[in-house]
Design a protein around this motif. Structure first.
Motif, PDB file in Angstrom:
ATOM      1  N   LEU A   8      -2.078  -2.781  -9.085  1.00 24.40           N
ATOM      2  CA  LEU A   8      -2.075  -2.751  -7.625  1.00 24.40           C
ATOM      3  C   LEU A   8      -1.956  -4.159  -7.042  1.00 24.40           C
ATOM      4  CD1 LEU A   8      -4.750  -0.007  -6.911  1.00 24.40           C
ATOM      5  CD2 LEU A   8      -2.283   0.139  -6.490  1.00 24.40           C
ATOM      6  N   LEU A  11       1.655  -5.255  -7.357  1.00 20.70           N
ATOM      7  CA  LEU A  11       2.474  -4.631  -6.323  1.00 20.70           C
ATOM      8  C   LEU A  11       2.253  -5.297  -4.973  1.00 20.70           C
ATOM      9  CD1 LEU A  11       4.412  -2.456  -5.337  1.00 20.70           C
ATOM     10  CD2 LEU A  11       2.451  -0.909  -5.138  1.00 20.70           C
ATOM     11  N   LEU A  46       0.367   2.766 -12.198  1.00 15.19           N
ATOM     12  CA  LEU A  46       0.522   3.047 -10.777  1.00 15.19           C
ATOM     13  C   LEU A  46       0.867   4.516 -10.556  1.00 15.19           C
ATOM     14  CD1 LEU A  46       2.688  -0.062  -9.820  1.00 15.19           C
ATOM     15  CD2 LEU A  46       0.291   0.299  -9.236  1.00 15.19           C
ATOM     16  N   ASP A  50       3.853   4.438  -5.806  1.00 13.77           N
ATOM     17  CA  ASP A  50       3.726   2.993  -6.001  1.00 13.77           C
ATOM     18  C   ASP A  50       4.758   2.477  -7.005  1.00 13.77           C
ATOM     19  OD1 ASP A  50       1.657   2.809  -4.179  1.00 13.77           O
ATOM     20  OD2 ASP A  50       0.098   3.035  -5.705  1.00 13.77           O
TER      21      ASP A  50
END
Length: 89
Positions: A8, A11, A46, A50
């Protein structure tokens, strides 16, 4: 959980880098790749949405780097021409 948090964060950082312009974006992509792509890319954990976002950002930034490389190459060629012209004066 640690893998998910790292994914995360990757990203989120790629989203931020994508918002930058020019040299800052290119430098940010290098730092991002060195940080997150030194491990196996299959380690990203993910959700499907995502992953889609990550792949879109990845593709967009690959295209940016190709264009940036061409622009930089053009600038270098112009500088070399100018340097050669000034030497001959």
């Amino acid at each position: 959980m640690e893998r998910r948090n790292r994914s995360l964060k990757a990203l989120e950082e790629l989203t931020y880098v994508n918002s930058l312009d020019g040299q800052e974006r290119a430098d940010g992509l290098i730092r991002w790749a060195n940080e997150y792509l030194t491990h196996d890319i299959s380690e990203f954990d993910l959700e499907l949405e995502d992953l889609k976002k990550l792949s879109e950002l990845f593709f967009a930034n690959i295209m940016f780097l190709k264009e940036y490389k061409d622009e930089t190459r053009g600038s270098i060629l112009e500088l070399q021409k100018l340097k050669k012209f000034l030497k001959n004066k």
